[in-house]
Scaffold this motif. Structure first.
Motif, PDB file in Angstrom:
ATOM      1  N   UNK A  58       0.834  -1.207   0.000  1.00  0.00           N
ATOM      2  CA  UNK A  58       0.000   0.000   0.000  1.00  0.00           C
ATOM      3  C   UNK A  58       0.867   1.255   0.000  1.00  0.00           C
ATOM      4  N   UNK A  59       0.451   2.278  -0.733  1.00  0.00           N
ATOM      5  CA  UNK A  59       1.230   3.505  -0.808  1.00  0.00           C
ATOM      6  C   UNK A  59       1.338   4.168   0.564  1.00  0.00           C
ATOM      7  N   UNK A  60       0.402   3.856   1.447  1.00  0.00           N
ATOM      8  CA  UNK A  60       0.467   4.412   2.798  1.00  0.00           C
ATOM      9  C   UNK A  60       1.745   4.032   3.532  1.00  0.00           C
ATOM     10  N   UNK A  61       2.277   2.839   3.250  1.00  0.00           N
ATOM     11  CA  UNK A  61       3.535   2.406   3.863  1.00  0.00           C
ATOM     12  C   UNK A  61       4.682   3.300   3.390  1.00  0.00           C
ATOM     13  N   UNK A  62       4.685   3.605   2.096  1.00  0.00           N
ATOM     14  CA  UNK A  62       5.708   4.497   1.547  1.00  0.00           C
ATOM     15  C   UNK A  62       5.571   5.896   2.125  1.00  0.00           C
ATOM     16  N   UNK A  63       4.328   6.362   2.335  1.00  0.00           N
ATOM     17  CA  UNK A  63       4.105   7.693   2.908  1.00  0.00           C
ATOM     18  C   UNK A  63       4.605   7.758   4.343  1.00  0.00           C
ATOM     19  N   UNK A  64       4.392   6.695   5.110  1.00  0.00           N
ATOM     20  CA  UNK A  64       4.910   6.658   6.485  1.00  0.00           C
ATOM     21  C   UNK A  64       6.426   6.789   6.487  1.00  0.00           C
ATOM     22  N   UNK A  65       7.064   6.107   5.546  1.00  0.00           N
ATOM     23  CA  UNK A  65       8.526   6.176   5.427  1.00  0.00           C
ATOM     24  C   UNK A  65       8.952   7.583   5.013  1.00  0.00           C
ATOM     25  N   UNK A  66       8.242   8.155   4.037  1.00  0.00           N
ATOM     26  CA  UNK A  66       8.614   9.469   3.503  1.00  0.00           C
ATOM     27  C   UNK A  66       8.474  10.582   4.536  1.00  0.00           C
ATOM     28  N   UNK A  67       7.553  10.440   5.467  1.00  0.00           N
ATOM     29  CA  UNK A  67       7.321  11.500   6.461  1.00  0.00           C
ATOM     30  C   UNK A  67       8.150  11.306   7.728  1.00  0.00           C
ATOM     31  N   UNK A  68       8.980  10.261   7.757  1.00  0.00           N
ATOM     32  CA  UNK A  68       9.878  10.038   8.895  1.00  0.00           C
ATOM     33  C   UNK A  68      11.155  10.849   8.706  1.00  0.00           C
ATOM     34  N   UNK A  69      11.773  11.235   9.805  1.00  0.00           N
ATOM     35  CA  UNK A  69      13.015  12.001   9.707  1.00  0.00           C
ATOM     36  C   UNK A  69      14.160  11.053   9.370  1.00  0.00           C
ATOM     37  N   UNK A  70      15.190  11.523   8.672  1.00  0.00           N
ATOM     38  CA  UNK A  70      16.337  10.664   8.349  1.00  0.00           C
ATOM     39  C   UNK A  70      17.005  10.150   9.620  1.00  0.00           C
ATOM     40  N   UNK A  71      17.534   8.950   9.538  1.00  0.00           N
ATOM     41  CA  UNK A  71      18.188   8.315  10.680  1.00  0.00           C
ATOM     42  C   UNK A  71      19.695   8.361  10.480  1.00  0.00           C
ATOM     43  N   UNK A  72      20.368   9.183  11.302  1.00  0.00           N
ATOM     44  CA  UNK A  72      21.823   9.365  11.180  1.00  0.00           C
ATOM     45  C   UNK A  72      22.236   9.766   9.763  1.00  0.00           C
ATOM     46  N   UNK A  73      21.530  10.691   9.189  1.00  0.00           N
ATOM     47  CA  UNK A  73      21.845  11.201   7.861  1.00  0.00           C
ATOM     48  C   UNK A  73      21.040  12.454   7.570  1.00  0.00           C
ATOM     49  N   UNK A  74      21.352  13.102   6.454  1.00  0.00           N
ATOM     50  CA  UNK A  74      20.657  14.341   6.103  1.00  0.00           C
ATOM     51  C   UNK A  74      19.387  14.092   5.295  1.00  0.00           C
ATOM     52  N   UNK A  75      19.397  13.016   4.519  1.00  0.00           N
ATOM     53  CA  UNK A  75      18.280  12.786   3.607  1.00  0.00           C
ATOM     54  C   UNK A  75      17.804  11.339   3.663  1.00  0.00           C
ATOM     55  N   UNK A  76      16.538  11.186   3.330  1.00  0.00           N
ATOM     56  CA  UNK A  76      15.924   9.882   3.179  1.00  0.00           C
ATOM     57  C   UNK A  76      15.411   9.777   1.740  1.00  0.00           C
ATOM     58  N   UNK A  77      15.507   8.593   1.138  1.00  0.00           N
ATOM     59  CA  UNK A  77      14.990   8.401  -0.219  1.00  0.00           C
ATOM     60  C   UNK A  77      13.915   7.318  -0.215  1.00  0.00           C
ATOM     61  N   UNK A  78      12.785   7.629  -0.812  1.00  0.00           N
ATOM     62  CA  UNK A  78      11.665   6.695  -0.891  1.00  0.00           C
ATOM     63  C   UNK A  78      11.291   6.535  -2.360  1.00  0.00           C
ATOM     64  N   UNK A  79      11.386   5.309  -2.871  1.00  0.00           N
ATOM     65  CA  UNK A  79      11.102   5.019  -4.273  1.00  0.00           C
ATOM     66  C   UNK A  79       9.762   4.295  -4.370  1.00  0.00           C
ATOM     67  N   UNK A  80       8.891   4.820  -5.194  1.00  0.00           N
ATOM     68  CA  UNK A  80       7.588   4.199  -5.449  1.00  0.00           C
ATOM     69  C   UNK A  80       7.620   3.615  -6.856  1.00  0.00           C
ATOM     70  N   UNK A  81       7.593   2.284  -6.919  1.00  0.00           N
ATOM     71  CA  UNK A  81       7.674   1.573  -8.203  1.00  0.00           C
ATOM     72  C   UNK A  81       6.282   1.286  -8.757  1.00  0.00           C
ATOM     73  N   UNK A  82       6.153   1.484 -10.076  1.00  0.00           N
ATOM     74  CA  UNK A  82       4.952   1.088 -10.801  1.00  0.00           C
ATOM     75  C   UNK A  82       3.663   1.674 -10.214  1.00  0.00           C
ATOM     76  N   UNK A  83       3.568   3.004 -10.149  1.00  0.00           N
ATOM     77  CA  UNK A  83       2.357   3.650  -9.617  1.00  0.00           C
ATOM     78  C   UNK A  83       1.229   3.637 -10.647  1.00  0.00           C
TER      79      UNK A  83
END
Length: 353
Positions: A58-83
């Motif tokens: 579910x895209x909601x799982x990706x959204x939860x990841x995208x709205x989380x703060x980076x862990x020991x880093x400056x940026x987080x990357x979230x890839x959504x395949x085949x939308x």
């Protein structure tokens, strides 16, 4: 934005919060994806990189990841395949996607997250609000299939960057053996670069030895032999394909498809259509149309029609079991050669790849 420009964009320190990679050219999508993935240090990827297939998650799982703060880093990357929900495709998946939440994210993306949507489609459904919101907010990277000229230029640039000398006839051979498809060419590049790593130039002989002919390319050779009325070469090639465990029915179907294309190209060319117009009308790869135009140039229509009709009859005989499958093509070839010789007015010549 073209992929090469996008990669330069990233090397200059830009980190777009929302990126749409749209197009059917797999190699271009992979290049853009890799450039984005390289922005996350290797030791941070386990915690700051996530990839989600929309047919499975579910895209909601990706959204939860995208709205989380980076862990020991400056940026987080979230890839959504085949939308697929951005297209007109009707999916049979029983997954409920939070598209309202996704649209809200498009309207207000998280600055510390790089969200990437990988859309391996020709186009999206422009009527959807979700698509409109995405296109308004995202940096759009073009991964549409390259035409032959663009593919040649891209390949030549890669070899130049690696200081590899590829002779023009060798590049021609590479294009022929990959049917002008950029992604297929890129699949062979590493092998060719390794061969030339000692300074050896890439010659036609080297490309021929390193890049195997695809089945469709060998069927093209088989069709060429049929059109030339060259029964000996046609039968030798056919038996070679059978020895490689190719199914007779499959080979016959591929030849039928090629003759269907030749007939369509012949008729459209007679009506004054150019190569580009024919490719667009038939929705065929421009390189296939280019080769077909070469084949049908001097051939009378009835010769193509006889071959097509003969292959249809052969397929019927194969499927009904009225003839041995392996023997069916041999009988077709001998019959067709005899029929065509009666109508022959001049020697048919064609350059065989």
């Amino acid at each position: 934005m073209q992929v090469r420009d996008f990669i330069k964009h990233l090397k200059n320190g830009e980190r777009p919060p929302l990126t749409l990679i749209l197009g059917e050219e797999q190699a271009l999508r992979q290049q853009a994806q890799q450039a984005l993935a390289n922005l996350i240090p290797e030791d941070q990827k386990a915690m700051n990189f996530g990839r989600y297939d929309m047919h499975q998650t579910p895209v909601g799982v990706a959204l939860d990841d995208a709205t989380s703060i980076p862990f020991f880093g400056e940026y987080r990357e979230v890839v959504i395949d085949d939308p697929y929900f951005l297209t007109g495709e009707k999916s049979t998946d029983k997954i409920e996607h939070d598209l309202t939440g996704l649209q809200a994210y498009f309207d207000n993306p998280v600055p510390s997250t790089m969200m990437v949507l990988i859309a391996p489609y020709k186009k999206l459904d422009e009527r959807k609000r979700l698509t409109k919101a995405l296109k308004k907010a995202a940096l759009i990277v073009d991964a549409a299939p390259l035409d032959e000229r663009s593919a040649r230029m891209a390949l030549a640039q890669i070899f130049k960057q690696h200081q590899v000398d590829i002779q023009p006839p060798a590049l021609d051979a590479l294009v022929q053996r990959t049917n002008g498809q950029y992604s297929v060419m890129m699949g062979e590049v590493r092998k060719l670069l390794t061969y030339a790593s000692d300074g050896s130039p890439l010659t036609v002989a080297a490309v021929s030895a390193l890049v195997p002919k695809q089945l469709n390319d060998r069927v093209f050779d088989l069709v060429t032999d049929v059109l030339r009325q060259n029964a000996a070469d046609a039968l030798a090639l056919y038996r070679d394909l059978l020895a490689q465990r190719e199914e007779p029915i499959r080979l016959n179907a591929l030849m039928l498809g090629q003759f269907r294309l030749l007939i369509q190209v012949k008729l459209l060319a007679q009506k004054g259509y150019g190569q580009g117009d024919i490719a667009a009308t038939l929705k065929a790869h421009p390189y296939r149309v280019k080769l077909a135009l070469r084949q049908v140039g001097r051939l009378p229509y009835h010769q193509l029609a006889q071959a097509y009709s003969g292959l249809v009859d052969t397929e019927t005989a194969m499927k009904t079991g009225t003839i041995d499958k392996a023997l069916a093509f041999e009988l077709f070839m001998l019959k067709y050669t005899g029929q065509a010789s009666a109508h022959r007015k001049g020697k048919y010549t064609a350059s065989r790849s």
